[in-house]
Design an enzyme around this catalytic site. Structure first.
Site, PDB file in Angstrom:
ATOM      1  CD  GLU A 158      -2.519  -1.416  -0.025  1.00 46.00           C
ATOM      2  OE1 GLU A 158      -3.024  -0.622  -0.817  1.00 46.00           O
ATOM      3  OE2 GLU A 158      -2.964  -2.429  -0.499  1.00 46.00           O
ATOM      4  CG  HIS A 161      -0.981   1.308  -4.456  1.00 44.78           C
ATOM      5  ND1 HIS A 161      -0.999   1.108  -5.700  1.00 44.78           N
ATOM      6  CD2 HIS A 161      -1.330   0.212  -3.961  1.00 44.78           C
ATOM      7  CE1 HIS A 161      -1.649   0.051  -6.081  1.00 44.78           C
ATOM      8  NE2 HIS A 161      -1.733  -0.797  -5.045  1.00 44.78           N
TER       9      HIS A 161
HETATM   10 ZN    ZN Z   1      -2.567  -2.533  -5.018  1.00 46.75          ZN
END
Ligand code: ZN
Length: 182
Positions: A158, A161
């Site tokens: 995450e 990202h």
């Molecule tokens: Zn992802």
């Protein structure tokens, strides 16, 4: 409500942007972004609701994946015994282990990358500083949290990202010295 349609797919430039820091204290709007993402994850893991709304199951979701270029991500991991759930704002990895791990089986997947899986090297342990929203306590706290093994893999995915990085950028076949996590 966030559904599969709202989730930005690979090819959209927002997934490649460096996301912006959110302002502190956390605004109501930013908190709501986090809560909505957490709700998606929770519903996506519920057999009935995921079928009803056609949701692809996920354990983590970052704001750029819903088209919002802000440094926010949500995690909802239910291992059958315990539920790890939170939203983090402006996370910063402040320490990482030398020991590496990778997710076994098909490896990692991503709600933004349909039908693709792959093995990626991650740190076994990471420490993250940030502002954390706890949906049980319903409060936000600035602190450093430590993640190990599977949760560590999820938070690193995450976190990437927020920096415009996808797991597909990191797929590898070289796992020398790394530990497999199931
Ligand atoms: Zn992802």
């Amino acid at each position: 409500m966030i559904d599969n349609e709202c989730i930005v797919k690979v090819g959209n430039e927002v997934l490649r942007r460096i996301a912006e820091k959110v302002q502190l204290p956390i605004s109501k709007n930013d908190l709501n972004i986090g809560k909505r993402m957490l709700k998606y994850l929770k519903m996506s893991q519920d057999e009935k609701l995921s079928k009803k709304y056609n949701l692809r199951s996920g354990v983590g979701l970052a704001a750029p994946q819903i088209g919002i270029s802000k440094r926010i991500f949500a995690v909802y991991i239910n291992d059958g015994e315990e539920i790890l759930q939170f939203v983090v704002f402006n996370p910063e990895i402040v320490a990482e282990s030398v020991q590496m791990v990778f997710l076994g089986g098909n490896g990692e997947g991503c709600l933004s990358v349909p039908n693709k899986y792959g093995r990626v090297l991650r740190h076994k342990k990471v420490k993250i500083r940030g502002t954390w929203y706890d949906p049980i306590e319903k409060n936000t706290i600035d602190s450093v949290k430590t993640f190990i093994d599977y949760p560590s893999i999820v938070v690193q995915h995450e976190y990437d990202h927020l920096n415009g990085v996808l797991f597909t950028d990191k797929i590898t076949n070289n796992f020398v010295g790394a530990e497999e996590i199931s």
